[in-house]
Write an enzyme that holds these catalytic residues in place. Sequence first.
Site, PDB file in Angstrom:
ATOM      1  N   HIS A 343       0.565  -0.591  -0.192  1.00 37.14           N
ATOM      2  CA  HIS A 343      -0.186  -0.546   0.094  1.00 37.14           C
ATOM      3  C   HIS A 343       0.987   1.604  -0.064  1.00 37.14           C
ATOM      4  O   HIS A 343       2.084   1.054   0.551  1.00 37.14           O
ATOM      5  CB  HIS A 343      -0.479   0.269   1.352  1.00 37.14           C
ATOM      6  CG  HIS A 343      -2.070   1.156   1.328  1.00 37.14           C
ATOM      7  ND1 HIS A 343      -3.331   0.995   0.036  1.00 37.14           N
ATOM      8  CD2 HIS A 343      -2.324   2.018   1.814  1.00 37.14           C
ATOM      9  CE1 HIS A 343      -3.982   2.267   0.733  1.00 37.14           C
ATOM     10  NE2 HIS A 343      -3.155   2.655   0.853  1.00 37.14           N
ATOM     11  N   ALA A 344       1.143   1.777  -1.209  1.00 31.97           N
ATOM     12  CA  ALA A 344       1.669   2.898  -1.132  1.00 31.97           C
ATOM     13  C   ALA A 344       1.670   4.145   0.123  1.00 31.97           C
ATOM     14  O   ALA A 344       0.592   4.462   0.544  1.00 31.97           O
ATOM     15  CB  ALA A 344       1.034   3.915  -2.652  1.00 31.97           C
ATOM     16  N   HIS A 373       1.251  12.080  -5.860  1.00 35.62           N
ATOM     17  CA  HIS A 373       0.310  12.420  -5.080  1.00 35.62           C
ATOM     18  C   HIS A 373       1.127  11.928  -3.863  1.00 35.62           C
ATOM     19  O   HIS A 373       1.745  12.481  -2.745  1.00 35.62           O
ATOM     20  CB  HIS A 373      -0.871  11.498  -4.952  1.00 35.62           C
ATOM     21  CG  HIS A 373      -1.256  11.580  -3.558  1.00 35.62           C
ATOM     22  ND1 HIS A 373      -2.557  12.108  -3.049  1.00 35.62           N
ATOM     23  CD2 HIS A 373      -0.999  10.314  -2.273  1.00 35.62           C
ATOM     24  CE1 HIS A 373      -2.931  11.648  -1.683  1.00 35.62           C
ATOM     25  NE2 HIS A 373      -1.978  11.145  -1.171  1.00 35.62           N
ATOM     26  N   GLU A 374       2.118  10.965  -3.543  1.00 35.41           N
ATOM     27  CA  GLU A 374       2.887  10.980  -2.519  1.00 35.41           C
ATOM     28  C   GLU A 374       3.992  12.007  -3.287  1.00 35.41           C
ATOM     29  O   GLU A 374       4.725  11.917  -2.075  1.00 35.41           O
ATOM     30  CB  GLU A 374       3.797   9.255  -3.144  1.00 35.41           C
ATOM     31  CG  GLU A 374       3.114   7.864  -2.660  1.00 35.41           C
ATOM     32  CD  GLU A 374       1.966   7.948  -1.043  1.00 35.41           C
ATOM     33  OE1 GLU A 374       1.784   8.227   0.243  1.00 35.41           O
ATOM     34  OE2 GLU A 374       0.622   7.347  -1.772  1.00 35.41           O
ATOM     35  N   HIS A 377       2.786  14.568  -0.572  1.00 41.78           N
ATOM     36  CA  HIS A 377       3.963  14.799   1.008  1.00 41.78           C
ATOM     37  C   HIS A 377       5.206  14.916   0.676  1.00 41.78           C
ATOM     38  O   HIS A 377       5.191  15.333   1.274  1.00 41.78           O
ATOM     39  CB  HIS A 377       3.594  12.922   1.304  1.00 41.78           C
ATOM     40  CG  HIS A 377       1.570  13.280   1.495  1.00 41.78           C
ATOM     41  ND1 HIS A 377       0.575  13.368   2.235  1.00 41.78           N
ATOM     42  CD2 HIS A 377       1.185  11.760   0.424  1.00 41.78           C
ATOM     43  CE1 HIS A 377      -0.453  12.949   1.734  1.00 41.78           C
ATOM     44  NE2 HIS A 377      -0.443  11.452   2.069  1.00 41.78           N
ATOM     45  N   GLU A 401      -3.251  15.970   2.311  1.00 41.98           N
ATOM     46  CA  GLU A 401      -4.213  15.068   0.968  1.00 41.98           C
ATOM     47  C   GLU A 401      -4.168  15.782  -0.433  1.00 41.98           C
ATOM     48  O   GLU A 401      -3.509  14.561  -1.778  1.00 41.98           O
ATOM     49  CB  GLU A 401      -5.238  14.163   1.348  1.00 41.98           C
ATOM     50  CG  GLU A 401      -5.001  13.853   2.592  1.00 41.98           C
ATOM     51  CD  GLU A 401      -3.612  12.319   2.343  1.00 41.98           C
ATOM     52  OE1 GLU A 401      -3.622  11.940   1.616  1.00 41.98           O
ATOM     53  OE2 GLU A 401      -2.797  11.463   2.981  1.00 41.98           O
ATOM     54  N   HIS A 501     -11.325   2.318   7.310  1.00 48.37           N
ATOM     55  CA  HIS A 501     -11.357   3.565   8.605  1.00 48.37           C
ATOM     56  C   HIS A 501     -11.827   3.657   9.321  1.00 48.37           C
ATOM     57  O   HIS A 501     -11.765   3.982  10.577  1.00 48.37           O
ATOM     58  CB  HIS A 501     -11.054   4.910   7.396  1.00 48.37           C
ATOM     59  CG  HIS A 501     -10.255   4.714   6.361  1.00 48.37           C
ATOM     60  ND1 HIS A 501     -10.453   4.002   5.411  1.00 48.37           N
ATOM     61  CD2 HIS A 501      -8.858   5.926   6.203  1.00 48.37           C
ATOM     62  CE1 HIS A 501      -9.434   4.525   4.495  1.00 48.37           C
ATOM     63  NE2 HIS A 501      -8.710   5.374   5.200  1.00 48.37           N
ATOM     64  N   TYR A 511     -10.063  13.845   3.574  1.00 53.54           N
ATOM     65  CA  TYR A 511     -10.711  12.956   2.281  1.00 53.54           C
ATOM     66  C   TYR A 511     -11.324  13.898   1.526  1.00 53.54           C
ATOM     67  O   TYR A 511     -11.452  13.970   0.224  1.00 53.54           O
ATOM     68  CB  TYR A 511     -10.558  11.557   1.767  1.00 53.54           C
ATOM     69  CG  TYR A 511      -9.766  11.027   2.240  1.00 53.54           C
ATOM     70  CD1 TYR A 511      -8.118  10.832   2.092  1.00 53.54           C
ATOM     71  CD2 TYR A 511     -10.031  10.012   3.902  1.00 53.54           C
ATOM     72  CE1 TYR A 511      -6.824   9.692   2.690  1.00 53.54           C
ATOM     73  CE2 TYR A 511      -8.886   9.145   4.491  1.00 53.54           C
ATOM     74  CZ  TYR A 511      -7.627   9.184   3.784  1.00 53.54           C
ATOM     75  OH  TYR A 511      -6.632   8.225   3.936  1.00 53.54           O
TER      76      TYR A 511
HETATM   77 ZN   LIG Z   1      -1.357  10.624   0.917  1.00 49.07          ZN
END
Ligand SMILES: [Zn+2]
Length: 602
Positions: A343-344, A373-374, A377, A401, A501, A511
């Site tokens: 999981h990324a 996306h990553e 962060h 996010e 979650h 999100y």
């Molecule tokens: Zn994220």
Amino acid sequence: MRLINFVLVLAILVSGCTSGSSGNSTPTAEDAKKFMDDVNDTLFKLGLEASQAGWVSETYITDDTSALFARANQRLIDKTAQYAKEAVRFDKVDVAPDIRRQLNILKVSLVMATPSNPKEGEELTKIAADLDATYGKGKWCEDPKKSESCLDINQISDILRDSQDEKKLRQVWEGWHTISLPMRKEYTRFVELSNKGAKELGFADSGAMWRSKYDMSPEDFTKELDRLWTQVRPLYLKLHAYVRMKLREKYGDVVPANGPLPAHLLGNIWAQDWSNVYPLVKPANADKGYDLTSILKARKTSPVDMVKTGERFYTSIGFPSLPKTFWDRSMLVKPRDREVVCHASAWDVDNVEDLRIKMCIQPNDEDFNTIHHELGHNFYQRAYKDLPVIFRDSANDGFHEAIGDTIALSVTPEYLVKIGLLDKAPDTSRDIGLLLHKALEKIAFLPFGLLIDQWRWKVFSGEVKPEDYNKAWWDLRLKYQGVAPVSPRGEDFFDPGAKYHVPGNVPYTRYFLADILQFQFHRALAQTAGCTSALNRCSIYQSGEAGKKLNDMLSMGLSKPWPEALDKIAGSKQMDATAILDYFKPLDAWLDEQIKGKPVGW
Ligand SMILES: [Zn+2]
């Protein structure tokens, strides 16, 4: 798509009550500063140890690495809990605004507060771990006697994505929702105990504690969410009506003409992202005309090259290159010789410059997006690295996010042409295809992003009683998403537990916020970059000005209330979903035509 920051993002446990008074003399502003210096110092050290252990435990899964991580993590949690309690000492002391903000953040950084009664505290911690493990190990077996018939979440997701066999989809959907049956009793107790802990910290319940992190009162925050949803709901209704019409053409009467969408036919186990049904709903003559996955495969693009491409986007707008250690220490492909968590996720192991991503990259469109996306962060983490440790986080949890997704919105066909991945951008007659695909991901998600915590907040506040957990869940899914199960889901089920979650106790509103914010950021930055074309064709690639604006905001971290951070980019202190409406304007008009004379709503 997780962010790993072991200092603040964890489910931190408070194992004692706050009311104890030390009996010492009245503390001073100087004492408060010393206290926060100590907090920042200690959490930095313990955070580093927990991150290093966490990294190893996820990239080399063994009983030993898990134990090492659990121990390091417990040390960090215990210390944070102790500090959060101590912070109350300075409630009435007149301290510098900067220190006051640090103290406040420390007090609301908890996701789960354990009651002061040690027995209850221990019970809650154990329940939390059990719920998480029950989900993690969740499998559905068509024939429980044959282990080869058992499917985990990845295999279930693949079937939901690829199959168009209604019966199969239904069977698998119902199968996955059996994994949460054992959770119901524990979850009920979990709610009782975590509320007790939250009350001891001065919050009405755990939900109120979660809503207290947004620089406004919990009531105002709830109103803010309602306002944003009201802005986007009309567009969601049109997308819903159109998808229902097309799915009815494909599946017949199992899809009602004017009722809710069947939960198992949207290409995703929770119906939170509908892009997998794009082939069933795509416009006749406006398909986007290229497929990034095929391009990446044909060119044999390596995972490292994909990440370098992502990095080049950020450096093109003025961010410094990633440190050499990023390339030495990241995990970009699935190792052949050991178990890892694929999981990324993005990491900032030392809370300074030890940035990494952990992914099992495949050459496809989705992973190309996830890389952006990553990295969002990572560049955020580095931008706020010089702040006091407690401020090294995003302005609110939605911001973290949203950043990488904002950049991903700039991955336009024109951008792909510029970097040589595409020969020619499709002309604007293809926009509907591009926009519809994006809407199936981003617009379809909005009501889902909202309802998870609507359910949880009602559960925590006691408005929803344990005997109505499942009913309340499906009431909300119907109300917000217009999605319903095809078979009755009585109280013998516990369907919320089939979404990570809930048993994982991870707040979800972030999100929803990220989905709104990324379009607001994109519109503002595209303007700064001088883009005059339709928003879905705007890319801020190579715009130093847009990059500077972005960096100004990122480097504020959590040091200022989020409206001030938002103002830096958007020139407004208010979240605003009109950017979404601007972005999808052509699609909105097209949907009007498609659903003319057809029922809308449910
Ligand atoms: Zn994220």
